[in-house]
Design an enzyme around this catalytic site. Structure first.
Site, PDB file in Angstrom:
ATOM      1  N   THR A  70     -19.591  13.224 -32.813  1.00  0.00           N
ATOM      2  CA  THR A  70     -19.574  13.275 -34.248  1.00  0.00           C
ATOM      3  C   THR A  70     -19.458  11.802 -34.837  1.00  0.00           C
ATOM      4  OG1 THR A  70     -19.277  15.677 -34.634  1.00  0.00           O
ATOM      5  CG2 THR A  70     -18.915  14.077 -36.303  1.00  0.00           C
ATOM      6  N   ASN A 149     -29.455  21.046 -28.979  1.00  0.00           N
ATOM      7  CA  ASN A 149     -28.402  21.714 -28.660  1.00  0.00           C
ATOM      8  C   ASN A 149     -28.410  23.130 -28.691  1.00  0.00           C
ATOM      9  OD1 ASN A 149     -28.388  20.658 -31.515  1.00  0.00           O
ATOM     10  ND2 ASN A 149     -26.634  22.269 -31.527  1.00  0.00           N
ATOM     11  N   GLN A 178     -26.488  16.220 -25.432  1.00  0.00           N
ATOM     12  CA  GLN A 178     -26.885  17.376 -24.533  1.00  0.00           C
ATOM     13  C   GLN A 178     -27.685  17.089 -23.533  1.00  0.00           C
ATOM     14  OE1 GLN A 178     -25.589  20.296 -24.666  1.00  0.00           O
ATOM     15  NE2 GLN A 178     -24.815  20.432 -26.582  1.00  0.00           N
ATOM     16  N   SER A 198     -20.754  12.108 -25.536  1.00  0.00           N
ATOM     17  CA  SER A 198     -19.546  12.699 -25.723  1.00  0.00           C
ATOM     18  C   SER A 198     -19.030  13.378 -24.310  1.00  0.00           C
ATOM     19  CB  SER A 198     -19.929  13.979 -26.437  1.00  0.00           C
ATOM     20  OG  SER A 198     -18.507  14.484 -26.912  1.00  0.00           O
ATOM     21  N   HIS A 200     -17.000  15.581 -23.377  1.00  0.00           N
ATOM     22  CA  HIS A 200     -16.557  17.171 -23.156  1.00  0.00           C
ATOM     23  C   HIS A 200     -17.758  17.561 -22.845  1.00  0.00           C
ATOM     24  CE1 HIS A 200     -17.259  19.292 -27.107  1.00  0.00           C
ATOM     25  NE2 HIS A 200     -17.377  18.197 -27.378  1.00  0.00           N
ATOM     26  N   THR A 236      -6.327   2.723 -32.158  1.00  0.00           N
ATOM     27  CA  THR A 236      -5.459   2.553 -30.778  1.00  0.00           C
ATOM     28  C   THR A 236      -6.146   3.174 -29.864  1.00  0.00           C
ATOM     29  OG1 THR A 236      -3.341   2.949 -31.881  1.00  0.00           O
ATOM     30  CG2 THR A 236      -3.531   3.115 -29.380  1.00  0.00           C
ATOM     31  N   CYS A 325     -20.755  24.177 -33.509  1.00  0.00           N
ATOM     32  CA  CYS A 325     -20.348  23.732 -34.988  1.00  0.00           C
ATOM     33  C   CYS A 325     -20.711  24.811 -36.132  1.00  0.00           C
ATOM     34  CB  CYS A 325     -20.738  22.433 -35.231  1.00  0.00           C
ATOM     35  SG  CYS A 325     -20.083  21.186 -33.922  1.00  0.00           S
TER      36      CYS A 325
END
Length: 385
Positions: A70, A149, A178, A198, A200, A236, A325
């Site tokens: 995102t 997706n 994806q 991404s 994950h 950070t 989502c």
């Protein structure tokens, strides 16, 4: 339980879990600190950056670490718009994009940016000709996802990149969330300027991602702060997550060819079994060259999808409706609606997505239990519509 929701999130590799734990314990210093522990943490970040870059044929400074898909999508889109000096700005995207792209451009549209949202065909694919016809003098960005997706449909990224080759003022962004580890990615060869990943989605940790940014492109940062990531993304560094992302990416890319072959076999088997359940309608391209191997979308017209999800869960099967989502929305799928499907079919879809652990036996079990659930729901069909 059999988990068939890998398009939403994947089981991290055991090595990745160990790496995160070890680094949280041993390398907890802030990577921006000047002392020895901070410098060691930064060396780990830069080593991970080089590894991610190498997986895509990129240079290390073309990798910007973020909090996930995102943020990367928003950074690519808003960063392009906010850095453009054109008095009027125009974006081209498609009707089937992930919410992190679709809602982002809608937000910019409310702020005065002109947006063209292109239709797709019945297989959920955008036409390169429609992209070409939508280009204008004030177009600053074309954003088209690589793999959808919800349906797994592969978009004609190479063809779009080719037609944009003589329009250097138009940046080409691709949401590859994806796609990575499932289909080939040749971002520079295809003329892509910005590519989203991404962790994950390829068995890495949640809350970490990256944006590949072609060398020489300036993006206005979304976050003001300490100027990390060469001033492009303040905040950070998530050292354990970044290192684990590089590790997961390496493991995923090393096994990609085997994974694709095996998953296409599972997909063929599942589609064949689903065709024997007359109440169900397939919503995916059957041609394998037009679809990624890990996603199958199917509808039970007249049945609310959450009913299917919960009944399958009672039978030991975990799937999802639409994308994760949007899974709590009772609205018809925006993607399936854009493909021209009627409201009942677009409202009654479920998504099945494979992972590395699945076998043909798992597909047999899934189909058997889906068949049993459909048979149980058939008499109640109208009451749920």
């Amino acid at each position: 339980m059999l988990y068939f929701d890998h398009a939403a999130s994947t089981l991290p590799y055991e090595q990745v879990v160990r790496t995160v734990g070890e680094l949280m314990t041993l390398h907890y210093a802030n990577a921006a600190a000047l002392h020895k522990s901070g410098a060691e943490a930064m060396r780990l970040v830069e080593r991970a950056r080089s590894a991610v870059a190498g997986a895509f044929g990129a240079k290390p400074d073309e990798v910007v670490f973020t909090s996930g898909g995102t943020e990367s999508n928003n950074f690519a889109i808003k960063g392009t718009v906010f850095s453009s000096r054109k008095p009027k700005k125009h974006i081209i995207t498609t009707a089937i994009e992930h919410a992190s792209v679709y809602e982002c451009v809608k937000q910019l549209e409310r702020q005065g940016v002109e947006v063209t949202i292109l239709p797709v065909d019945g297989q959920g694919r955008v036409s390169p000709d429609s992209v070409a016809n939508a280009l204008r003098e004030d177009t600053v960005l074309v954003s088209v996802m690589h793999v959808n997706n919800e349906t797994g449909a592969i978009q004609p990224i190479e063809e779009i990149g080719r037609l944009l080759a003589d329009r250097p003022q138009v940046r080409f962004h691709v949401d590859g969330v994806q796609a990575i580890g499932k289909v080939p990615v040749r971002w520079k060869e295809w003329g892509i300027d910005l590519y989203t990943g991404s962790a994950h989605k390829f068995r890495g940790p949640k809350g970490v991602g990256f944006l590949l940014v072609r060398e020489g492109l300036a993006l206005a940062p979304l976050l003001a702060g300490g100027g990390q990531e060469d001033g492009r993304r303040s905040g950070t560094h998530n050292v354990p997550g970044i290192v684990a992302t590089a590790q997961a990416l390496r493991l995923t890319m090393e096994s990609m060819d085997e994974r694709r072959t095996r998953m296409y076999g599972l997909r063929r088997k599942l589609i064949g079994l689903l065709k024997d359940i007359p109440e169900l309608c397939l919503n995916v391209p059957e041609e394998e060259e037009r679809s990624a191997p890990q996603i199958v979308n199917v509808s039970y017209p007249g049945m609310r999808p959450e009913v299917l999800v919960h009944m399958l869960e009672e039978h030991g099967i975990l799937i999802s409706t639409q994308s994760a989502c949007s899974s709590k929305s009772l609205k018809p799928s925006r993607v399936l609606t854009a493909m021209g499907l009627d409201e009942q079919r677009a409202s009654g879809s479920i998504r099945i997505s494979f992972g590395d652990e699945h076998t043909e036996r798992d597909i047999d079990i899934l189909a058997d239990r889906l068949r049993a659930v459909v048979a149980k729901l058939k008499p109640l069909e109208r009451s749920f519509s």
